[in-house]
Every structure is written in structure tokens, then in C-alpha cells.
Design an enzyme around this catalytic site. Structure first.
Site, PDB file in Angstrom:
ATOM      1  N   CYS A  94       0.639  -1.136  -0.038  1.00  0.00           N
ATOM      2  CA  CYS A  94      -0.092  -0.120   0.128  1.00  0.00           C
ATOM      3  C   CYS A  94       0.942   1.216   0.131  1.00  0.00           C
ATOM      4  O   CYS A  94       1.522   1.492   1.027  1.00  0.00           O
ATOM      5  CB  CYS A  94      -1.010  -0.057   1.172  1.00  0.00           C
ATOM      6  SG  CYS A  94      -1.984   1.645   1.222  1.00  0.00           S
TER       7      CYS A  94
ATOM      8  N   CYS B  58      -0.323   4.290   2.494  1.00  0.00           N
ATOM      9  CA  CYS B  58      -0.547   4.261   3.720  1.00  0.00           C
ATOM     10  C   CYS B  58      -0.143   2.841   4.127  1.00  0.00           C
ATOM     11  O   CYS B  58       0.906   2.565   4.132  1.00  0.00           O
ATOM     12  CB  CYS B  58      -2.130   4.608   4.231  1.00  0.00           C
ATOM     13  SG  CYS B  58      -3.490   3.971   3.434  1.00  0.00           S
ATOM     14  N   SER B  59      -1.109   2.213   4.706  1.00  0.00           N
ATOM     15  CA  SER B  59      -0.707   0.795   5.223  1.00  0.00           C
ATOM     16  C   SER B  59      -1.857  -0.285   5.317  1.00  0.00           C
ATOM     17  O   SER B  59      -2.167  -1.042   5.938  1.00  0.00           O
ATOM     18  CB  SER B  59      -0.034   0.723   6.728  1.00  0.00           C
ATOM     19  OG  SER B  59      -1.278   1.365   7.597  1.00  0.00           O
ATOM     20  N   CYS B  60      -2.694  -0.091   4.043  1.00  0.00           N
ATOM     21  CA  CYS B  60      -4.008  -0.926   3.970  1.00  0.00           C
ATOM     22  C   CYS B  60      -3.305  -2.375   3.751  1.00  0.00           C
ATOM     23  O   CYS B  60      -2.200  -2.653   3.113  1.00  0.00           O
ATOM     24  CB  CYS B  60      -4.737  -0.659   2.491  1.00  0.00           C
ATOM     25  SG  CYS B  60      -5.146   1.107   2.592  1.00  0.00           S
TER      26      CYS B  60
END
Lengths: 97, 200
Positions: free
Chosen positions: B103, B106-108
Site C-alpha cells: 500500500c 498508507c498501510s492498507c
């Protein structure tokens, strides 16, 4: 109700070369590296509320979300022919190519 | 004294939790059942859930077909609670195609089936390099793809969460589902590594 016309799987599309972050406060889910680039729609994932409006607690219209496939070496001018990038992009960012 | 203070804070925390839960119910935002389900979902989330799905897909072709067309329903079939979670998509590796999940924004991460993301998944270095130099990144993980295998980097930028269905390793033909599931690591389901037999 969908905000943009549906794009068929297999369509060639161009990601808009737009930089709303230069014009004010925004929340954008379209990565920089695909803006202005051309790819192919491989899957329609359904309609989702526009995150650019949701992020500011504004009424969010539903937008179709697509998976678009790009040739990786064309984007970065490095890499291995045949490698690809698969990116989720909302219909509002796509135009037929 | 410190013990007394702590106890008071705990009591205050419980009262606050009850008050917030009651308000969420009164305003129609989340019912007590939904809150309980969400807590159960968070408690149960771990890579073992994803590994169960992968192992089942390796031995059960109809389940594999369902998992590839609707990851959320496949997870639910195995008793993984998905209500309120983002839709789950599963991407299948083939002998000619390897998937790598990132991702960049962000950090999906598919937390319901993989748990919390590893620390490096959120790092700027991983996010930048996965899309720009995936082969260099895989080499640093010691992941060697067969010649001619293409890489498809999946940037998880929006409403879906993605996991990889890796190829079943050779030498596991007689293994049962539990043994197969124990083989599958979280990094195999992100695509930075390939499932391999111990010592292999």
C-alpha cells in the site's frame, strides 16, 4: 447511483494528470506515479463512496472503483519487461484513452 | 497508592466504555452485537486465518474458485467474521505470474485474515521500492523466482484489501489441510516470500 459512466473490462484508460493537492487541502487515493499514465481496466470492484469527500465528512457520492493494470517498466523507466502494477482507481480519475 | 489509582482508572475506563457503547447504540451507529463482533474479529485476526484459507484452496477446487471471485464469502465460509471489514480480494499466483502486495499511500492490509501488518510493511522504504524495484526487493528477501515469471505488484490504494494465494509447493501432495496451513506464513500471503518446506 454511480457518478461516472462504467468502463468495460479491457478498456484502455488514462489516469487524469491532475494535482489537486497543489490547490488546497485534499485527501487523494490516486498514487502520484500513475497520474497521466495509461493502463487497462482488468476488474470493476463495485461502487464505493468517494474518499475525497468522506475524508472531510462531506456527503460522498458513489464512484465505481476499478483495478487498472500498468506496465511497470514504462512508469519507472527501469525494471523488467512484462512486470506490471495493478492499482485501484476510482472512475472519477479515469478517462478513455 | 499506585494500585488504588490504577483501579480507579480501570473503573473509569469501564464506565466510559459502557457510556460510549450506549451512545453508539442510541445514535444508531453501532449495536452492542456489532461491537462484540468487532472485538471478536480483532481478537481472532492473525495470519493463521489466511493460512487456513490458502490450505483449503489448495485441496478444494470449488473453494479456490469462490476465494478468487469473492474472498469475503470464502473467509466467511471458514467461520472468519467479515462483517464491517473491507471487502477481501485474493490474487492467484500461477507458474508464470507472481503477486506482491503493497500500500504505497498508507498501510492498507487485510487484517481480518492476516492480523496486524509487520512493521516493515508500513515503512517508506518498502512502500516506495515495492512498486519501483520489486525484483531488487524480492532478492533481498532471498526470494528467487523461476526464469520467465512476471511480477504483478498490487498497490492496495482504496476500498479493497488484497492477499495472495501462492502456489502450493512441490513435495506436499500427500499433506492434509492442517499440515499445509502450518506451512503458510504471512510473508507468503503478501508475496515477499514463497511457501517452502522446512530445510528446502
Amino acid at each position: 447511483m454511480s457518478g461516472s459512466p462504467q468502463l468495460a473490462v479491457g478498456s484502455r484508460v488514462r489516469v487524469r494528470d491532475d494535482w489537486p493537492e497543489t490547490r488546497g487541502r485534499v485527501h487523494i487515493r490516486t498514487p502520484h506515479y500513475v497520474r497521466g499514465r495509461t493502463g487497462t481496466v482488468v476488474r470493476c470492484l463495485g461502487d464505493f463512496p468517494n474518499p475525497e469527500e468522506l475524508a472531510f465528512a462531506r456527503p460522498a457520492r458513489l464512484l465505481p472503483l476499478y483495478q487498472v493494470l500498468f506496465e511497470q517498466p514504462q512508469i519507472w523507466r527501469q525494471g523488467c519487461a512484462g512486470d506490471q502494477l495493478l492499482v485501484e482507481i476510482y472512475g472519477s480519475w479515469l478517462e478513455p484513452s | 497508592m499506585a494500585g488504588t489509582v490504577l483501579r480507579l482508572e480501570e473503573v473509569a475506563g469501564e464506565r466510559l466504555l459502557r457510556a460510549v457503547a450506549a451512545l453508539l447504540a442510541a445514535k444508531g451507529i453501532a449495536s452492542p452485537t456489532e461491537i462484540t463482533e468487532q472485538i471478536a474479529m480483532t481478537d481472532n485476526a492473525s495470519p493463521a486465518q489466511g493460512a487456513r484459507m490458502v490450505a483449503r484452496a489448495w485441496v478444494d477446487p470449488p473453494f479456490r474458485a469462490l476465494m478468487l471471485s469473492d474472498g469475503t464469502r470464502a473467509a466467511e465460509m471458514l467461520g472468519i467474521p467479515m462483517r464491517g471489514a473491507p471487502p477481501l480480494g485474493v490474487l492467484e499466483d500461477t507458474p508464470g505470474l507472481h503477486h506482491l502486495i503493497v500500500c504505497t499511500l498508507c498501510s492498507c492490509y487485510p487484517r481480518v485474515v492476516l492480523g496486524y501488518p509487520p512493521f516493515w510493511y508500513k515503512s517508506a522504504a518498502y512502500r516506495a521500492r515495492a512498486v519501483r524495484d520489486p525484483r531488487g526487493l524480492l532478492a533481498e528477501w532471498g526470494t528467487v523466482l523461476d526464469p520467465g515469471v512476471r511480477i504483478r505488484v498490487v498497490d492496495s490504494t482504496a476500498d479493497y484489501r488484497w492477499m495472495v494465494l501462492p502456489l502450493r509447493p512441490a513435495g506436499t501432495a500427500k499433506w492434509n489441510q492442517d499440515r499445509l496451513a502450518a506451512l503458510v506464513r504471512e510473508t507468503d500471503m503478501i508475496g515477499v516470500t514463497l511457501p517452502r518446506l522446512a530445510g528446502g
